[in-house]
Design a protein around this motif. Structure first.
Motif, PDB file in Angstrom:
ATOM      1  N   ILE A  75       0.859  -1.190   0.000  1.00 49.70           N
ATOM      2  CA  ILE A  75       0.000   0.000   0.000  1.00 49.70           C
ATOM      3  C   ILE A  75       0.897   1.242   0.000  1.00 49.70           C
ATOM      4  CG2 ILE A  75      -1.774   1.272   1.283  1.00 49.70           C
ATOM      5  CD1 ILE A  75      -2.862  -1.326   0.229  1.00 49.70           C
ATOM      6  N   THR A  76       0.872   2.004  -1.092  1.00 52.84           N
ATOM      7  CA  THR A  76       1.748   3.185  -1.184  1.00 52.84           C
ATOM      8  C   THR A  76       0.964   4.497  -1.103  1.00 52.84           C
ATOM      9  OG1 THR A  76       1.610   3.005  -3.577  1.00 52.84           O
ATOM     10  CG2 THR A  76       3.568   2.065  -2.513  1.00 52.84           C
ATOM     11  N   LEU A  77      -0.275   4.478  -1.496  1.00 51.77           N
ATOM     12  CA  LEU A  77      -1.174   5.651  -1.463  1.00 51.77           C
ATOM     13  C   LEU A  77      -0.581   6.869  -2.168  1.00 51.77           C
ATOM     14  CD1 LEU A  77      -2.741   5.531   2.120  1.00 51.77           C
ATOM     15  CD2 LEU A  77      -3.534   4.456   0.034  1.00 51.77           C
ATOM     16  N   SER A  78      -0.317   6.723  -3.446  1.00 49.01           N
ATOM     17  CA  SER A  78       0.192   7.859  -4.222  1.00 49.01           C
ATOM     18  C   SER A  78      -0.964   8.806  -4.562  1.00 49.01           C
ATOM     19  CB  SER A  78       0.826   7.348  -5.519  1.00 49.01           C
ATOM     20  OG  SER A  78       1.003   8.423  -6.404  1.00 49.01           O
ATOM     21  N   LEU A  79      -0.774  10.076  -4.270  1.00 42.29           N
ATOM     22  CA  LEU A  79      -1.831  11.059  -4.563  1.00 42.29           C
ATOM     23  C   LEU A  79      -1.949  11.322  -6.064  1.00 42.29           C
ATOM     24  CD1 LEU A  79      -1.476  13.628  -1.646  1.00 42.29           C
ATOM     25  CD2 LEU A  79      -3.231  11.900  -1.968  1.00 42.29           C
ATOM     26  N   ARG A  80      -1.072  10.750  -6.865  1.00 38.42           N
ATOM     27  CA  ARG A  80      -1.209  10.893  -8.321  1.00 38.42           C
ATOM     28  C   ARG A  80      -2.108   9.807  -8.907  1.00 38.42           C
ATOM     29  NH1 ARG A  80       4.858  11.315 -10.310  1.00 38.42           N
ATOM     30  NH2 ARG A  80       4.987   9.603  -8.834  1.00 38.42           N
ATOM     31  N   ASP A  81      -2.474   8.845  -8.026  1.00 34.89           N
ATOM     32  CA  ASP A  81      -3.328   7.750  -8.489  1.00 34.89           C
ATOM     33  C   ASP A  81      -4.805   8.155  -8.294  1.00 34.89           C
ATOM     34  OD1 ASP A  81      -4.814   5.462  -8.810  1.00 34.89           O
ATOM     35  OD2 ASP A  81      -3.487   4.171  -7.633  1.00 34.89           O
ATOM     36  N   PRO A  82      -5.583   8.266  -9.395  1.00 27.62           N
ATOM     37  CA  PRO A  82      -6.977   8.708  -9.249  1.00 27.62           C
ATOM     38  C   PRO A  82      -7.806   7.787  -8.359  1.00 27.62           C
ATOM     39  CG  PRO A  82      -6.561   7.909 -11.478  1.00 27.62           C
ATOM     40  CD  PRO A  82      -5.242   7.991 -10.796  1.00 27.62           C
ATOM     41  N   GLY A  94     -10.851   7.098  -3.486  1.00 25.80           N
ATOM     42  CA  GLY A  94     -11.059   6.403  -2.208  1.00 25.80           C
ATOM     43  C   GLY A  94     -10.993   7.371  -1.032  1.00 25.80           C
ATOM     44  N   MET A  95     -10.033   8.297  -1.111  1.00 22.36           N
ATOM     45  CA  MET A  95      -9.865   9.250  -0.007  1.00 22.36           C
ATOM     46  C   MET A  95     -11.108  10.136   0.159  1.00 22.36           C
ATOM     47  SD  MET A  95      -6.661  11.778   0.588  1.00 22.36           S
ATOM     48  CE  MET A  95      -5.515  10.431   0.650  1.00 22.36           C
ATOM     49  N   GLU A 126      -5.691  -0.356  -2.723  1.00 19.46           N
ATOM     50  CA  GLU A 126      -5.140   1.006  -2.597  1.00 19.46           C
ATOM     51  C   GLU A 126      -6.255   1.997  -2.288  1.00 19.46           C
ATOM     52  OE1 GLU A 126      -2.187   2.780  -3.058  1.00 19.46           O
ATOM     53  OE2 GLU A 126      -0.935   0.983  -3.059  1.00 19.46           O
ATOM     54  N   SER A 127      -7.351   1.869  -3.016  1.00 15.02           N
ATOM     55  CA  SER A 127      -8.482   2.770  -2.782  1.00 15.02           C
ATOM     56  C   SER A 127      -9.030   2.603  -1.376  1.00 15.02           C
ATOM     57  CB  SER A 127      -9.607   2.492  -3.779  1.00 15.02           C
ATOM     58  OG  SER A 127      -9.371   3.155  -4.966  1.00 15.02           O
ATOM     59  N   ILE A 142     -12.251  -5.840  -8.253  1.00 10.44           N
ATOM     60  CA  ILE A 142     -12.521  -5.614  -9.676  1.00 10.44           C
ATOM     61  C   ILE A 142     -11.510  -4.646 -10.291  1.00 10.44           C
ATOM     62  CG2 ILE A 142     -14.236  -4.780 -11.341  1.00 10.44           C
ATOM     63  CD1 ILE A 142     -16.386  -5.719  -9.330  1.00 10.44           C
ATOM     64  N   PHE A 143     -11.384  -3.471  -9.692  1.00 11.89           N
ATOM     65  CA  PHE A 143     -10.417  -2.486 -10.220  1.00 11.89           C
ATOM     66  C   PHE A 143      -9.251  -2.343  -9.247  1.00 11.89           C
ATOM     67  CE2 PHE A 143     -14.640  -1.117 -11.744  1.00 11.89           C
ATOM     68  CZ  PHE A 143     -14.445  -1.241 -13.107  1.00 11.89           C
ATOM     69  N   GLY A 144      -8.246  -1.573  -9.649  1.00 10.52           N
ATOM     70  CA  GLY A 144      -7.142  -1.234  -8.766  1.00 10.52           C
ATOM     71  C   GLY A 144      -6.084  -2.324  -8.691  1.00 10.52           C
TER      72      GLY A 144
END
Lengths: 254, 682
Positions: free
Chosen positions: B492-499, B504-505, B589-590, B680-682
């Motif tokens: 789990i990296t939680l990059s803020l560039r990942d939509p 999720g946030m 991640e989400s 399903i996604f991510g």
């Protein structure tokens, strides 16, 4: 069933009832069928009192129990210019009723309260009910309004209460308000300050102040005068009220 | 390590045993006059009837959830694992229910006895009320320690203990939210019709909702609060155990650090047991000071025990410093939260002062101080977290996130004392109500008033403590979620560039305000129903107001119960299903970002609501005590409006948010292996 004669101050009325003062006070404040509520101040009057201009005998005659045996709660004898016609010798106890019907009886005192100095605030209750500030103590205030008016304004009889002013009595401009709940305090301060700077003994704070008020703001008690005599009904101390009349005290302090 | 676990079992048994002994002592006290007993019975019957309905509904929910766990984990990890997980879940829910039930039953027994003891003076009355409160504290801690230790001893798996924690949290969420809705529904309805429309004083027996109001104090502030802290207590321990299990050490060392959180709980229970003995008040003394002294002494005793145990047990000193950082910060946060809600503190005085200008200014001022109050607590949480993290990171034995977990345990280990002080509040509040309804003497009411004021202060301190502890707990749970995912091979990296992370946030951040709105709207809807019922009774039976006819108390009690339970359905599904939907649909991640967003807004909203509500409440009380015009003044009218707005803030939505974010974090951690495998996604 005994019949009682009551002199109501709010509104001014003479009433015959089969209810005791406590029951009448509760009924008068909260009603019976209707969900009503409201403070009441009334006196018990000698049932033998009669007056040529008041149909008291007729009121007593009509005051009979209901068909189911319930006592008759009220027969209004008159609702206009009553106070001036009832001699103070016929007045017994004065009752203060809270909005939820708790009743406190105040017997009259032989002496008037001592004037502690400072300015005074008077709530007139009957027949009219303005809020007045004055440099005069209760006796002098009563004399000015009823016995020796300095102006054209006078009433033949009056019921009034002296209200607490706290620090404002001696320091109208900067005294702490503390627990005084009066609305528009800036105006009250100005009126009190005017008494210091202008050559007047009284000043009207509010022409149509409600005749009902928080009982906790009473300074010494309630006064009743009709030109011949001034009766004083002293309010017990806060300590005594808490200790001996707790239900009334709690309701009056809401 | 087994010797530590055996001592843990003994500690749990001692705690529960002490709770039972005190329970019996309280029950032997004089219950007073026939009238007092009758009033107490109304309250007891109302509380029992609500809890029966609540626990009946929760039992079905727990059963359903256990089946889901059995199926999901049975498929993923094997039938036996799924069965153990389901059993642990049921055990957690049962322990939480028993703790809440015990606390509430002793509260309803104690309030009448405390009121009766008030006739003899402050000391006997305080003694009954506080000892009764300690039943809740001791029972809660004892059952939690016993439950967690037994589950760990049987299965030797922190993951199974996670199931136990999930069970406790699910029940806590519903007990807290349901109790909060119940208590404020009754309180607001009783006040609006009784005080405002009819003009009768608080706790007046002529008010048809007065018993429901007193029942609400018990089901909301005792049973609900007990379940809430039980949940945080267990969740913080489990989070630290999970993080301990992932340390890169030898097997023995890993076991040692996995068990350490349980050892800290055991030390905390002993410290609380000793600290409780210091809480005594002499005639003319101040109950509030005694309660605070008890908390401070307990902290000192616990601190000394931690140092001794860490040194004697050969634990890394970083673990000791992390635990102490949590403990000390918790105490500081608890006492600083008193600054914003204390009776004569500047925020309260200022809010009272501006009330003379109307309700709008009162609300703006109280709300603003509520917002400001977030800052010191958040700074405290950040400091505790960073100290614990960097102390852990500096060590060659433990990790930073494990240090954070220990800090949370350090804060909550003295929950026995905290809960005892907190439960004392509603007990004395009810004692006052019973004294009033039973027509007891003025002296009884005066003593009850003194005790009640102390209860309010204790409540403010413990509330700050509970929220900050919950914050650290969910941070540790978040780390536990990440480590569970790491075990499944997902970093789990939680990059803020990942939509997907941003999405999720936002969804997570949205959840606490949505949950708050649902619970508060439930209060207004239910209060509306009850107001109509109270009006109907006054209208149809005039004798009620005259005091010649007894109102139908039962009708209001059952109305509050059924409405509160109905109102729980949507918020409960939101808490449990939303993280799963996000996880299965949008991926790990989400879900991580979802938790992050929920934790941040959840903590901020919890602090805002608790402290703004407390500020409004005490501003009104400050005016009522004779300032800025006192009762009946314009300032007072504005203060009453502010207090009414604040009621569902501080007693319904605010306290439930801790549990909401804990439940969502636990659901995520528990289902992490399944979500890692199926999304399903991510």
């Amino acid at each position: 069933m005994d019949k009682h004669l009551y002199l109501s101050m709010i509104p001014e009325a003479l009433i015959v009832s089969m209810l005791s003062p406590e029951d009448f006070g509760a009924y008068y404040a909260v009603g019976t069928e209707k969900k009503s509520r409201g403070q009441a101040i009334f006196c018990e009057v000698d049932p033998n009192f009669r007056h040529d201009e008041l149909p008291i005998e007729e009121g007593f005659r009509r005051c009979v129990p209901h068909e189911n045996g319930d006592p008759k709660r009220s027969i209004y004898i008159t609702i206009y210019r009553v106070l001036e016609r009832v001699p103070l010798e016929a007045i017994r106890t004065l009752y203060l009723v809270t909005q939820d019907g708790r009743v406190l009886g105040l017997p009259p005192s032989d002496t008037l309260p001592q004037d502690t100095g400072g300015l005074h605030l008077y709530q007139e209750i009957c027949p009219i009910h303005p809020l007045i500030v004055s440099t005069l103590g209760p006796q002098e205030f009563y004399d000015l309004i009823v016995k020796t008016p300095a102006s054209l304004l006078t009433v033949p009889a009056i019921c009034f209460a002296e209200m607490r002013l706290g620090e404002l009595a001696d320091n109208p401009e900067y005294g702490s308000v503390g627990d005084l709940p009066y609305p528009n305090l800036d105006h009250l301060r100005e009126c009190l300050a005017d008494l210091r700077t202008k050559t007047v003994h009284t000043k009207m704070v509010d022409r149509i102040s409600p005749a009902t008020f928080p009982y906790r703001t009473l300074k010494s008690g309630v006064f009743l005068g009709n030109g011949q005599k001034l009766l004083f009904f002293p309010l017990p101390s806060q300590e005594e009220l808490r200790a001996r009349h707790y239900r009334w005290w709690r309701s009056a302090n809401m | 390590m087994d010797i530590w676990l055996i001592i843990n079992l003994v500690a749990g048994i001692i705690s529960v045993g002490a709770a039972i002994a005190v329970f019996n002592w309280v029950k032997k006290q004089d219950p007073g006059t026939e009238r007092a007993k009758k009033v107490a019975k109304w309250i007891k019957d109302g509380a029992e009837s609500y809890l029966k309905k609540l626990y009946g509904a929760l039992g079905m929910l727990a059963g359903g959830m256990a089946v889901i766990l059995l199926i999901v984990f049975g498929i993923k990890e094997g039938f036996l694992y799924g069965l153990w997980m389901a059993l642990a879940f049921v055990l957690g829910a049962a322990c939480s229910a028993v703790a809440g039930y015990m606390g509430m039953m002793i509260a309803v027994e104690a309030n009448v006895r405390s009121a009766t003891a008030s006739e003899k003076g402050l000391n006997p009355a305080f003694n009954v009320a506080f000892k009764a409160g300690s039943v809740m504290g001791l029972a809660m801690v004892g059952l939690a320690i016993l439950g967690m230790t037994i589950v760990y001893l049987i299965w030797r798996s922190p993951q199974i203990v996670l199931g136990f924690s999930f069970g406790a949290s699910t029940l806590a969420l519903l007990a807290k939210a349901g109790g909060g809705i119940y208590t404020k529904t009754a309180d607001i309805a009783a006040d609006l019709v009784g005080k405002v429309e009819v003009g009768i004083p608080e706790d007046d027996p002529r008010n048809p909702a007065v018993v429901a109001d007193n029942v609400g104090d018990n089901v909301g502030d005792v049973a609900g609060m007990g379940a809430d802290i039980f949940d945080s207590y267990v969740a913080s321990t489990v989070a630290a155990m999970l993080l301990g299990a992932t340390l890169s050490l030898t097997t023995d060392e890993v076991t040692k650090y996995t068990v350490l959180p349980l050892i800290l709980c055991m030390l905390g229970s002993f410290a609380s047991l000793i600290g409780l003995q210091f809480v005594q008040v002499k005639e003319g003394g101040k109950p509030g000071t005694s309660l605070n002294n008890g908390t401070v002494y307990t902290c000192i005793i616990f601190g000394v025990m931690v140092v001794a145990a860490m040194l004697l047990g050969g634990f890394d000193l970083a673990a000791m410093w992390a635990t102490l950082a949590g403990l000390i910060t918790g105490v500081i946060i608890g006492f600083t939260s008193d600054f914003f809600t204390g009776d004569d503190r500047p925020p309260v005085v200022e809010t009272a002062k501006v009330s003379g200008s109307g309700a709008a200014i009162n609300i703006i001022t109280g709300f603003s101080y509520g917002l400001i109050s977030i800052a010191p607590t958040v700074i405290g949480i950040v400091v505790a977290m960073l100290i614990a993290y960097f102390v852990g990171e500096a060590s060659s034995v433990i990790t930073g996130v494990y240090g954070v977990g220990l800090a949370a345990v350090g804060m909550l280990a003295i929950s026995g004392m905290i809960v005892s002080s907190d439960a004392y509040g509603p007990i004395v509040d009810n004692a006052r109500g019973i004294a009033e309804m039973a027509g007891m003497s003025e002296e009884v009411v005066r003593v009850a008033d003194i005790m009640d004021a102390a209860g309010n202060t204790a409540k403010a301190i413990t509330k700050g403590f509970a929220i900050s502890a919950a914050a650290l707990t969910v941070l540790a749970l978040f780390a536990a979620y990440a480590s569970e995912m790491a075990i499944e091979g997902i970093n789990i990296t939680l990059s803020l560039r990942d939509p997907m992370v941003i999405a999720g946030m936002f969804l997570g951040a949205m959840t606490p305000p949505l949950f708050s709105a649902l619970t508060m709207l439930s209060v207004t809807h239910n209060a509306f129903d009850m107001i109509e019922e109270i009006r109907r009774q006054f209208r149809e039976e005039p004798g009620i107001l005259k005091g010649t006819v007894e109102p139908d108390y039962v009708k209001c009690v059952s109305l509050a119960s059924q409405d509160a339970l109905k109102a729980l359905i949507l918020p409960a599904f939101l808490a449990v299903l939303l993280p799963l939907i996000v996880g299965f649909l949008m991926g790990p991640e989400s879900l991580g970002a979802f938790l992050g967003g929920a934790i941040v807004t959840g903590i901020l909203f919890a602090l805002l609501m608790a402290n703004a509500g407390g500020t409004w409440d005490n501003a009104k009380k400050y005016i009522e005590s004779g300032n800025f015009g006192g009762k009946g003044s314009e300032a007072h009218k504005a203060g009453v409006v502010g207090d009414t707005v604040g009621d569902p803030f501080k007693d319904t939505a605010g306290p439930s948010l801790n549990t909401l974010i804990t439940v969502m974090s636990l659901v995520s951690s528990l289902f992490a292996p399944v979500i890692a495998a199926f999304h399903i996604f991510g």
